[in-house]
Write an enzyme that holds these catalytic residues in place. Sequence first.
Site, PDB file in Angstrom:
ATOM      1  N   ASP A  75      17.743  66.902  65.650  1.00  0.00           N
ATOM      2  CA  ASP A  75      18.463  65.631  65.803  1.00  0.00           C
ATOM      3  C   ASP A  75      17.687  64.469  65.211  1.00  0.00           C
ATOM      4  O   ASP A  75      16.487  64.553  64.937  1.00  0.00           O
ATOM      5  CB  ASP A  75      18.767  65.354  67.281  1.00  0.00           C
ATOM      6  N   GLU A 129      15.955  65.884  70.915  1.00  0.00           N
ATOM      7  CA  GLU A 129      14.589  65.457  71.249  1.00  0.00           C
ATOM      8  C   GLU A 129      14.510  63.948  71.390  1.00  0.00           C
ATOM      9  O   GLU A 129      13.642  63.434  72.088  1.00  0.00           O
ATOM     10  CB  GLU A 129      13.623  65.929  70.156  1.00  0.00           C
TER      11      GLU A 129
END
Lengths: 355, 355
Positions: A75, A129
């Site tokens: 991400d 994350e």
Amino acid sequence: MANPLTPDVMADPVALTRALVDIESVSLHEKEIADCVEEVLRAAPHLSVQRYGNTVMARTDLGRAQRVVLAGHLDTVPLNDNFPATLQGDLIYGCGTSDMKAGVAFALHLAVSVPEPRFDVTYFFYEAEEVDSRYNGLTLVANAHPDWLTADFAVLLEPTYGVVEAGCQGTMRAIVRTTGRRAHSARSWRGINAIHAAGEVLRRLQAYEPRTVSIDGCTYREGLNAVRVRGGVAGNVVPDLCEIEVNYRFAPDRSEAEALAHLRDVFGGFEIEVVDSSSGALPGLSAPPAREFLAAVGEAPVAKLGWTDVARFAALGIPALNFGPGDPNLAHAPDEHVEIGKIRDGAATLHRWLS
Amino acid sequence: MANPLTPDVMADPVALTRALVDIESVSLHEKEIADCVEEVLRAAPHLSVQRYGNTVMARTDLGRAQRVVLAGHLDTVPLNDNFPATLQGDLIYGCGTSDMKAGVAFALHLAVSVPEPRFDVTYFFYEAEEVDSRYNGLTLVANAHPDWLTADFAVLLEPTYGVVEAGCQGTMRAIVRTTGRRAHSARSWRGINAIHAAGEVLRRLQAYEPRTVSIDGCTYREGLNAVRVRGGVAGNVVPDLCEIEVNYRFAPDRSEAEALAHLRDVFGGFEIEVVDSSSGALPGLSAPPAREFLAAVGEAPVAKLGWTDVARFAALGIPALNFGPGDPNLAHAPDEHVEIGKIRDGAATLHRWLS
């Protein structure tokens, strides 16, 4: 849509970085990139592949004496007029270039191009994350499939600009409270001013001398800072409450319990409430794969001062360090970019280590 | 609707208090009560009556050497399950009983029942005292019809529990700012913490010794207090700005300019910005009507510590004091009430003074 991660792209970490950046994957929207990654991993006959949510795990099972993890998150933070990737000279610009699709490209390239690594390898491509840790793919896998995380050593491909950043510091946020008694400010002697009382808390913070701790040759530099202060009822009222939020960054020789004991010591006489806490991670440079990794890099490691997911591995008893081509100072910046030379050098280092 | 302020009611300050409380008049909704007040004043042949918005002015013009003002505001704070008035023993409960319809009742009763006072009298029944000063009826009249406010002395019928509260203290609010440099809290030595720097501001506040000033036998007790503090960017950022809002209540021997000079002195080295300021008012007890008023009351005056509209008269050069039957501690409280004895005593005092 055809998978943009073609064999030609997979063979070149630089092209792969750019292709990964061009698959939009803001946190909690990682399905498309996870689909692409899963597909190319499943095509490699030497890997066994699992998926949990939008986290993809691939591993070799060669019966080696040691198992290592290479992990990168899929991400990015929200786009900021920096999508898709653009090439400018020897720099690739774009959201996620540095943090951390260039690192993800390392792992994905190695996963398919090194069928017989000298250690068994578990590759993790994980979701979420950059947001609250309850969504973090490593956390979710650790709870649902802890056996997937069995290993002797882990490398997290977070941006370190090509050096080894070992372990990480812990972080604790706490509220220090002062109290008083309300009164009309025209008759202030009837009250006790809680904001005035906070002066002593700030005095201790200003006088505070943070520790510098050396572990395995890495220097951890602590810090204790007020990060927020709030207090007050109205413009004509002596306030009865003031809250100072402090952030303690502590070297990994201290546990969270020891960090809290230290805060209680510093702020003796005041009420303290911990609002957030994450343990640090020792550098863990003595495991054999770690020593060989340092030899392959050829440069002395430095301390990681920020908090990263290496601490999640450390909490599972797995020594871990950070190594990636991105520049940590560019993470989350609108002009985020990565140097092509750093990608090629880092990929070569990892090849040397694993082959 | 028939005017509830009948001749019988007008003849009795206690009945009049209750009738006024029963005309709902939350700030900015004073039309009905102003209509009723205007009608009874216009019926008195010895008065000339003017109206501006929902502020009603009535005056005698007997050619006396001195002119005095009796002033009371018609509005109340919002109702709080305390409407209409209720009688419990010798107490009248209800919104506005203490602040300040019992005082308004004094003035309205005197206006119609004392046709030949020893001083010429200007009676003010004004709107919107409990809200932002731009709506305040005294402010509006001072701008539109300054001649209506010509006088030698003024009595404001604010709640003082039957004693004379002379003058009022000034009030000034200012922001004291500390600045620094942002940095990630994991590398805090690269930043300068503005919240830590605020410790010195709070230290000075805690060490501050407020003045006590005696003027005309009234003791003014000053105060300097932090009333709000705010600072902080995020839980992981060394903050670059902290703002401490202070409230200085100053004795009326100091002008606003002198008050600001004092704050600049106390907070030397820090940036200061004034956000709100109102001058105080000297007790003004030497004017002949004031001396006679004190003789009629028969008790020594005390200092008014809070800020009231006496300061608006003082700004026009008119000495003013506060005198009313209500208890200032009950103002704005849900159990607001007034003692019937205080109404009778105060009305008798004012009769003695004017007759």
